[in-house]
Scaffold this motif. Structure first.
Motif, PDB file in Angstrom:
ATOM      1  N   LEU A 151      53.630  29.173  34.155  1.00 37.15           N
ATOM      2  CA  LEU A 151      53.708  29.803  35.292  1.00 37.15           C
ATOM      3  C   LEU A 151      55.101  30.537  35.620  1.00 37.15           C
ATOM      4  CD1 LEU A 151      52.290  30.305  38.102  1.00 37.15           C
ATOM      5  CD2 LEU A 151      53.454  28.109  38.870  1.00 37.15           C
ATOM      6  N   LEU A 152      55.849  29.887  35.157  1.00 38.75           N
ATOM      7  CA  LEU A 152      57.353  30.472  35.276  1.00 38.75           C
ATOM      8  C   LEU A 152      57.669  31.820  34.311  1.00 38.75           C
ATOM      9  CD1 LEU A 152      59.780  27.607  35.401  1.00 38.75           C
ATOM     10  CD2 LEU A 152      59.081  28.873  37.298  1.00 38.75           C
ATOM     11  N   SER A 153      56.821  31.554  33.124  1.00 41.69           N
ATOM     12  CA  SER A 153      56.943  32.674  32.246  1.00 41.69           C
ATOM     13  C   SER A 153      56.107  33.726  32.551  1.00 41.69           C
ATOM     14  CB  SER A 153      56.397  32.118  30.943  1.00 41.69           C
ATOM     15  OG  SER A 153      56.847  31.077  30.499  1.00 41.69           O
ATOM     16  N   GLU A 154      54.948  33.679  33.334  1.00 39.70           N
ATOM     17  CA  GLU A 154      54.384  34.563  34.040  1.00 39.70           C
ATOM     18  C   GLU A 154      54.985  35.490  35.243  1.00 39.70           C
ATOM     19  OE1 GLU A 154      51.740  36.296  33.005  1.00 39.70           O
ATOM     20  OE2 GLU A 154      51.501  34.903  31.199  1.00 39.70           O
ATOM     21  N   GLY A 155      56.005  34.679  35.737  1.00 45.47           N
ATOM     22  CA  GLY A 155      56.730  35.242  36.763  1.00 45.47           C
ATOM     23  C   GLY A 155      57.673  36.283  36.192  1.00 45.47           C
ATOM     24  N   ALA A 156      57.991  35.980  34.991  1.00 44.27           N
ATOM     25  CA  ALA A 156      59.053  36.894  34.253  1.00 44.27           C
ATOM     26  C   ALA A 156      58.179  38.093  33.991  1.00 44.27           C
ATOM     27  CB  ALA A 156      59.752  36.313  32.841  1.00 44.27           C
ATOM     28  N   VAL A 157      57.118  37.920  33.549  1.00 39.41           N
ATOM     29  CA  VAL A 157      56.244  39.019  32.948  1.00 39.41           C
ATOM     30  C   VAL A 157      56.051  40.010  34.367  1.00 39.41           C
ATOM     31  CG1 VAL A 157      54.040  40.020  32.017  1.00 39.41           C
ATOM     32  CG2 VAL A 157      55.068  37.977  31.052  1.00 39.41           C
ATOM     33  N   ALA A 158      55.688  39.320  35.429  1.00 35.16           N
ATOM     34  CA  ALA A 158      55.343  39.997  36.657  1.00 35.16           C
ATOM     35  C   ALA A 158      56.730  40.770  37.097  1.00 35.16           C
ATOM     36  CB  ALA A 158      54.974  38.999  37.770  1.00 35.16           C
ATOM     37  N   SER A 159      57.780  40.395  36.683  1.00 38.80           N
ATOM     38  CA  SER A 159      59.047  41.093  37.217  1.00 38.80           C
ATOM     39  C   SER A 159      59.085  42.451  36.343  1.00 38.80           C
ATOM     40  CB  SER A 159      60.225  40.348  36.992  1.00 38.80           C
ATOM     41  OG  SER A 159      60.486  39.895  35.661  1.00 38.80           O
ATOM     42  N   TYR A 160      58.462  42.274  35.035  1.00 37.36           N
ATOM     43  CA  TYR A 160      58.497  43.435  34.035  1.00 37.36           C
ATOM     44  C   TYR A 160      57.504  44.512  34.851  1.00 37.36           C
ATOM     45  CZ  TYR A 160      58.464  45.829  29.757  1.00 37.36           C
ATOM     46  OH  TYR A 160      58.798  47.197  28.862  1.00 37.36           O
ATOM     47  N   VAL A 161      56.759  43.923  35.090  1.00 43.58           N
ATOM     48  CA  VAL A 161      55.507  44.987  35.626  1.00 43.58           C
ATOM     49  C   VAL A 161      56.201  45.659  36.750  1.00 43.58           C
ATOM     50  CG1 VAL A 161      53.209  45.176  36.888  1.00 43.58           C
ATOM     51  CG2 VAL A 161      53.690  43.664  34.723  1.00 43.58           C
ATOM     52  N   LEU A 162      56.737  44.891  37.608  1.00 44.47           N
ATOM     53  CA  LEU A 162      57.155  45.695  38.815  1.00 44.47           C
ATOM     54  C   LEU A 162      58.444  46.754  38.738  1.00 44.47           C
ATOM     55  CD1 LEU A 162      57.257  42.541  41.292  1.00 44.47           C
ATOM     56  CD2 LEU A 162      55.757  44.677  41.244  1.00 44.47           C
ATOM     57  N   CYS A 163      59.274  46.285  37.775  1.00 46.02           N
ATOM     58  CA  CYS A 163      60.564  47.142  37.591  1.00 46.02           C
ATOM     59  C   CYS A 163      60.088  48.570  37.008  1.00 46.02           C
ATOM     60  CB  CYS A 163      61.309  46.565  36.231  1.00 46.02           C
ATOM     61  SG  CYS A 163      60.749  46.905  34.660  1.00 46.02           S
ATOM     62  N   PHE A 164      58.858  48.961  36.578  1.00 45.79           N
ATOM     63  CA  PHE A 164      58.690  50.229  36.346  1.00 45.79           C
ATOM     64  C   PHE A 164      58.311  51.088  37.574  1.00 45.79           C
ATOM     65  CE2 PHE A 164      57.678  48.328  32.508  1.00 45.79           C
ATOM     66  CZ  PHE A 164      58.061  49.003  31.433  1.00 45.79           C
ATOM     67  N   ASP A 165      58.237  50.417  38.844  1.00 46.36           N
ATOM     68  CA  ASP A 165      58.017  51.174  40.148  1.00 46.36           C
ATOM     69  C   ASP A 165      59.262  51.131  40.898  1.00 46.36           C
ATOM     70  OD1 ASP A 165      55.240  51.521  39.681  1.00 46.36           O
ATOM     71  OD2 ASP A 165      54.858  49.585  40.653  1.00 46.36           O
TER      72      ASP A 165
END
Length: 224
Positions: A151-165
């Motif tokens: 779950l913490l790992s997916e939080g890291a992936v989600a932050s990567y998704v958001l950084c492109f915006d």
């Protein structure tokens, strides 16, 4: 063939057609823009039949994401059969990270997936399948369970998704490496192992993108 078997085959065909149509629409225009009405029009399946199988668009999307994840795990398993569990997990996650960087539509779909508790449970289960052997081989003192780590790992992936915006253009390569570093360290790998695996990820970018492309267009392979 018995009546019950015929019905099961018929329902499987309907489900397949719904998912293939939804897949094409989601990949063409994203999750948010795609509607059940469009899926009805393009598939020729009535809305009643769709809602008989899927409660709503989110559940349909969740079923499609689950297919993508299963297909991705199988392709990584085949392509990296002679590699370590750590390398296979890196390949699986790298497919997501590089696809996010390459495609705005994939980013939007990934954001939708990470915003849905329904889908995130499936994502964590799929990642657990690949991470269990890695997790069990190490001692953990700070994190109580593999599910928590993922779950913490997916939080890291989600932050990567958001950084492109972000309005400011960032160093996506550095962030991608940091995301993978965070994931691997959370799973219990030491810094030396982690850095070697990050280098492995970067050296095989073309492979991850090729595998991701195969997953995203698997319905075309089946049709061919």
């Amino acid at each position: 063939m018995a009546k019950a078997e015929k019905r099961a085959v018929h329902m499987k065909g309907i489900r397949s057609r719904i998912l293939k149509t939804a897949e094409n629409l989601f990949l063409e225009q994203g999750y948010k823009t795609t509607t059940i009405r469009q899926i009805v029009q393009d598939s020729g399946i009535t809305s009643g039949s769709i809602y008989n199988i899927y409660e709503d668009k989110e559940h349909l999307f969740a079923a499609l994401i689950d297919e993508f994840l299963n297909d991705a795990a199988n392709r990584v398993g085949e392509a990296l059969e002679d590699r370590t569990p750590e390398q296979r997990l890196v390949g699986f996650i790298a497919m997501e990270l590089y696809s996010v960087e390459k495609s705005p539509v994939i980013r939007e779909m990934m954001y939708a997936a990470h915003s849905s508790p329904l889908i995130m449970e499936s994502v964590i289960e799929n990642h657990a399948y690949l991470a269990r052997e890695i997790w069990d081989a190490r001692r953990h003192t700070k994190i109580e369970s593999l599910s928590t780590a993922l779950l913490l790992s997916e939080g890291a992936v989600a932050s990567y998704v958001l950084c492109f915006d972000f309005s400011e253009k960032l160093d996506y390569s550095a962030i991608r490496k940091r995301v993978m570093f965070s994931i691997l360290r959370t799973l219990g790998l030491d810094t030396r192992e982690t850095n070697k695996l990050i280098a492995y990820m970067e050296e095989n970018k073309d492979l991850w993108l090729s595998l991701a492309d195969q997953v995203l267009h698997h319905s075309e392979e089946i049709k061919a």
